[in-house]
Motif scaffolding. Sequence first.
Motif, PDB file in Angstrom:
ATOM      1  N   GLU A 113      14.260   1.616  -6.290  1.00 35.25           N
ATOM      2  CA  GLU A 113      14.928   0.354  -5.995  1.00 35.25           C
ATOM      3  C   GLU A 113      14.003  -0.571  -5.205  1.00 35.25           C
ATOM      4  OE1 GLU A 113      18.504   1.368  -4.007  1.00 35.25           O
ATOM      5  OE2 GLU A 113      19.469   2.223  -5.780  1.00 35.25           O
ATOM      6  N   LEU A 114      13.174   0.009  -4.313  1.00 41.45           N
ATOM      7  CA  LEU A 114      12.218  -0.803  -3.556  1.00 41.45           C
ATOM      8  C   LEU A 114      11.235  -1.506  -4.487  1.00 41.45           C
ATOM      9  CD1 LEU A 114      11.245   1.265  -0.382  1.00 41.45           C
ATOM     10  CD2 LEU A 114      12.266  -1.008  -0.444  1.00 41.45           C
ATOM     11  N   ARG A 115      10.768  -0.791  -5.505  1.00 38.14           N
ATOM     12  CA  ARG A 115       9.808  -1.388  -6.448  1.00 38.14           C
ATOM     13  C   ARG A 115      10.463  -2.517  -7.247  1.00 38.14           C
ATOM     14  NH1 ARG A 115       7.070   4.448  -7.912  1.00 38.14           N
ATOM     15  NH2 ARG A 115       5.225   4.173  -6.573  1.00 38.14           N
ATOM     16  N   THR A 116      11.745  -2.344  -7.568  1.00 37.90           N
ATOM     17  CA  THR A 116      12.460  -3.424  -8.262  1.00 37.90           C
ATOM     18  C   THR A 116      12.603  -4.642  -7.359  1.00 37.90           C
ATOM     19  OG1 THR A 116      13.699  -1.787  -9.556  1.00 37.90           O
ATOM     20  CG2 THR A 116      14.593  -4.012  -9.461  1.00 37.90           C
ATOM     21  N   ALA A 117      12.857  -4.415  -6.066  1.00 41.58           N
ATOM     22  CA  ALA A 117      13.034  -5.525  -5.126  1.00 41.58           C
ATOM     23  C   ALA A 117      11.703  -6.132  -4.700  1.00 41.58           C
ATOM     24  CB  ALA A 117      13.788  -5.029  -3.890  1.00 41.58           C
ATOM     25  N   PHE A 118      10.602  -5.379  -4.911  1.00 42.53           N
ATOM     26  CA  PHE A 118       9.295  -5.853  -4.462  1.00 42.53           C
ATOM     27  C   PHE A 118       8.802  -7.041  -5.285  1.00 42.53           C
ATOM     28  CE2 PHE A 118       4.585  -5.450  -4.260  1.00 42.53           C
ATOM     29  CZ  PHE A 118       4.422  -5.578  -2.893  1.00 42.53           C
ATOM     30  N   TYR A 119       9.206  -7.093  -6.569  1.00 48.27           N
ATOM     31  CA  TYR A 119       8.718  -8.185  -7.411  1.00 48.27           C
ATOM     32  C   TYR A 119       9.225  -9.560  -6.981  1.00 48.27           C
ATOM     33  CZ  TYR A 119       7.996 -11.208 -11.426  1.00 48.27           C
ATOM     34  OH  TYR A 119       7.654 -12.264 -12.225  1.00 48.27           O
ATOM     35  N   PRO A 120      10.553  -9.775  -6.760  1.00 49.75           N
ATOM     36  CA  PRO A 120      10.974 -11.108  -6.302  1.00 49.75           C
ATOM     37  C   PRO A 120      10.345 -11.507  -4.966  1.00 49.75           C
ATOM     38  CG  PRO A 120      12.819  -9.549  -6.283  1.00 49.75           C
ATOM     39  CD  PRO A 120      11.707  -8.890  -7.009  1.00 49.75           C
ATOM     40  N   LEU A 121      10.100 -10.527  -4.071  1.00 50.28           N
ATOM     41  CA  LEU A 121       9.413 -10.833  -2.817  1.00 50.28           C
ATOM     42  C   LEU A 121       7.984 -11.285  -3.103  1.00 50.28           C
ATOM     43  CD1 LEU A 121       9.296 -10.793   0.290  1.00 50.28           C
ATOM     44  CD2 LEU A 121       8.573  -8.396   0.137  1.00 50.28           C
TER      45      LEU A 121
ATOM     46  N   LYS B  87      17.668  -8.064  -0.964  1.00 52.96           N
ATOM     47  CA  LYS B  87      17.522  -7.048  -2.008  1.00 52.96           C
ATOM     48  C   LYS B  87      16.705  -5.869  -1.494  1.00 52.96           C
ATOM     49  CE  LYS B  87      16.779  -6.718  -6.977  1.00 52.96           C
ATOM     50  NZ  LYS B  87      16.437  -7.453  -8.206  1.00 52.96           N
ATOM     51  N   LEU B  88      15.685  -6.141  -0.668  1.00 53.44           N
ATOM     52  CA  LEU B  88      14.907  -5.064  -0.053  1.00 53.44           C
ATOM     53  C   LEU B  88      15.799  -4.209   0.853  1.00 53.44           C
ATOM     54  CD1 LEU B  88      11.440  -6.511   1.061  1.00 53.44           C
ATOM     55  CD2 LEU B  88      11.852  -4.683  -0.568  1.00 53.44           C
ATOM     56  N   ARG B  89      16.613  -4.881   1.669  1.00 50.40           N
ATOM     57  CA  ARG B  89      17.480  -4.169   2.617  1.00 50.40           C
ATOM     58  C   ARG B  89      18.480  -3.252   1.898  1.00 50.40           C
ATOM     59  NH1 ARG B  89      17.766  -5.371   7.884  1.00 50.40           N
ATOM     60  NH2 ARG B  89      16.766  -7.234   8.733  1.00 50.40           N
TER      61      ARG B  89
ATOM     62  N   LYS C 226       0.832  -1.212   0.000  1.00 51.47           N
ATOM     63  CA  LYS C 226       0.000   0.000   0.000  1.00 51.47           C
ATOM     64  C   LYS C 226       0.862   1.255   0.000  1.00 51.47           C
ATOM     65  CE  LYS C 226      -4.123  -2.011   2.127  1.00 51.47           C
ATOM     66  NZ  LYS C 226      -3.735  -3.370   1.736  1.00 51.47           N
ATOM     67  N   ASN C 227       1.993   1.242   0.700  1.00 52.72           N
ATOM     68  CA  ASN C 227       2.876   2.407   0.712  1.00 52.72           C
ATOM     69  C   ASN C 227       3.509   2.647  -0.659  1.00 52.72           C
ATOM     70  OD1 ASN C 227       2.464   3.143   3.413  1.00 52.72           O
ATOM     71  ND2 ASN C 227       4.037   1.718   4.144  1.00 52.72           N
ATOM     72  N   LEU C 228       3.904   1.570  -1.345  1.00 49.61           N
ATOM     73  CA  LEU C 228       4.473   1.716  -2.686  1.00 49.61           C
ATOM     74  C   LEU C 228       3.418   2.234  -3.662  1.00 49.61           C
ATOM     75  CD1 LEU C 228       6.675  -1.508  -2.980  1.00 49.61           C
ATOM     76  CD2 LEU C 228       7.463   0.837  -2.643  1.00 49.61           C
ATOM     77  N   ALA C 229       2.190   1.710  -3.569  1.00 48.00           N
ATOM     78  CA  ALA C 229       1.121   2.180  -4.443  1.00 48.00           C
ATOM     79  C   ALA C 229       0.772   3.637  -4.148  1.00 48.00           C
ATOM     80  CB  ALA C 229      -0.111   1.306  -4.286  1.00 48.00           C
ATOM     81  N   GLY C 230       0.984   4.055  -2.902  1.00 47.68           N
ATOM     82  CA  GLY C 230       0.683   5.432  -2.520  1.00 47.68           C
ATOM     83  C   GLY C 230       1.844   6.385  -2.683  1.00 47.68           C
ATOM     84  N   ASP C 231       2.933   5.933  -3.314  1.00 50.59           N
ATOM     85  CA  ASP C 231       4.123   6.774  -3.546  1.00 50.59           C
ATOM     86  C   ASP C 231       4.650   7.357  -2.233  1.00 50.59           C
ATOM     87  OD1 ASP C 231       4.221   6.469  -6.369  1.00 50.59           O
ATOM     88  OD2 ASP C 231       2.610   7.936  -6.588  1.00 50.59           O
ATOM     89  N   ALA C 232       4.822   6.482  -1.240  1.00 50.37           N
ATOM     90  CA  ALA C 232       5.299   6.924   0.075  1.00 50.37           C
ATOM     91  C   ALA C 232       6.655   6.282   0.373  1.00 50.37           C
ATOM     92  CB  ALA C 232       4.288   6.559   1.159  1.00 50.37           C
TER      93      ALA C 232
END
Length: 528
Positions: free
Chosen positions: A455-463, A446-448, A397-403
């Motif tokens: 970069e978080l959005r790139t790491a969010f997919y493998p998670l 990768k998230l860390r 939800k934070n990524l979708a909300g650009d936070a």
Amino acid sequence: LIEAVAAAAKINGSDNPLLRQTINRTQSAARKKLQLLGLTDKQISNVVNLKSPSDQVTLTAPISGIVIDKKVTEGMYVKTGTQIYTIADLSRLWIILEAYESDLHAISVGQPVEFSAEAFPGRHFSGRVAYIDPLVDNRTRTVRVRLNVDNSDLLLKPGMFVRAVAKSSPAGDSETLPLLIPASAPLLTGKRAIVYIQLPDREGVYEGREIILGPRRGEYYQVTSGLTEGELVVNRGNFKIDSAIQIQARPSMMNPFLAKETVDPTELPPLFSSKLDLLNGIFVRLSQAVHDGDRKSGEKHIDDFAGVLTGINSDFFDADIKLDWEELAMLLKADIVLMRQADTEKELQRTYAEMAAHFHQVRTRFQLTPPVLAKEGSDELRRLLGSLLDHYFVLQKNLAGDAPKESLAGIDDIASAAADFINELDNVDSEKAKTAAADLQAAVEKLRSSAGIKELRTAFYPLSKVLVDAVSTFGAAGSYAVYEHYCPMAFDDTGATWLDTSETINNPYFGDEMLRCGEVLDQLKLEE
């Protein structure tokens, strides 16, 4: 040469063998040199007979033909290697054609080709494909194709403009001829297309049909699935039909998914309900095979799904429910054809995403819930996975909300919950558990290492990918519904999935830029 011949005559009676040998070698070398310069044996003999050199030499062309280019004039000085004439044998020609890359599937070496020249209207010539250029012209998007053509009557001239037609199957062979429709008939949506068909028993009434197109053949499209020979398709005016339907607020073929009321399962015929449940179970196993990358198992489930789908009869429904089912079944049948045609893993995933979205419509319309398959692991494992999902949904939800600040703050909670889940996975003796633990550990690292929201959005997919597989394999504890979503445009059109607790699309890979980009793939059932 003249001097060598005269010397040979003088010493003809000499007793000195060395002298005779030297003179003969000189004479032979002189003849050879003149031959290399282009003189014929007859010309060399004439020089010897005349016993005097000439200030003019006739050069004989190595082949007979027609002079098509002249580079010199009388009196010019000609150096070694200078091109004097270009001579061509025009009794056999090369025809250089340009074929669109979309037509290459129908062209092969040795294939007969008919062509016509503007200089001879009504007359047809023929040749065979001798060569297909391995490169595509970047400007015209065409490939050069060469024919070898007999031109013994010299009618065809170099530089003439010709048009050619290639026949890819024998004329009159109905078993190999493809089913074609005019190129203006389909409303194109990629390989899928929409056509409107005139109902034979109701004049002026048309039925929308989704079909699968093959390659384009000139002014026609080849139809792979969805039509049978003899059906009449609308050739012009298909957009008018479709827009008229949308003006009436009815579901058109180009925009079919309007909100519809659900059907009470208790009102469905028992036979239909049982087959629908069977279809639901097969789809869950197909989904698992696609997620696991098990192509062989997936092909079997596709065949099973197609068999059950074909055997479902909707004649006993009322008109609205029957129309809904036939429309959804038509889409699923097209999905099956495309999944069978998928050559790459990426194409299979994309086609499966479309099929999952269509089957989600079936589940919503007929109130189906995904069956729960046997899960590996313990209740504690499922509880820990449910806890990990709770933190995951906060990040989503934070990524979708650009936070970015809130997104970065939630990484530690995800890492802690993931560590507990990985420890419990160590107690499960299976290859899937080991793979899940390793993939989850890599995704958390990768998230860390992410420093910003990109970069978080790139790491969010493998998670997301490892959690989708984990829920399908081990199950998760929770009192809410979980939906798998898919965005085909994420990461330069590579596509990416994520999980959410709502059917509403809230895209974590784009945020406000394209918040609603995506579609529902599947509903994953949690255990309370």
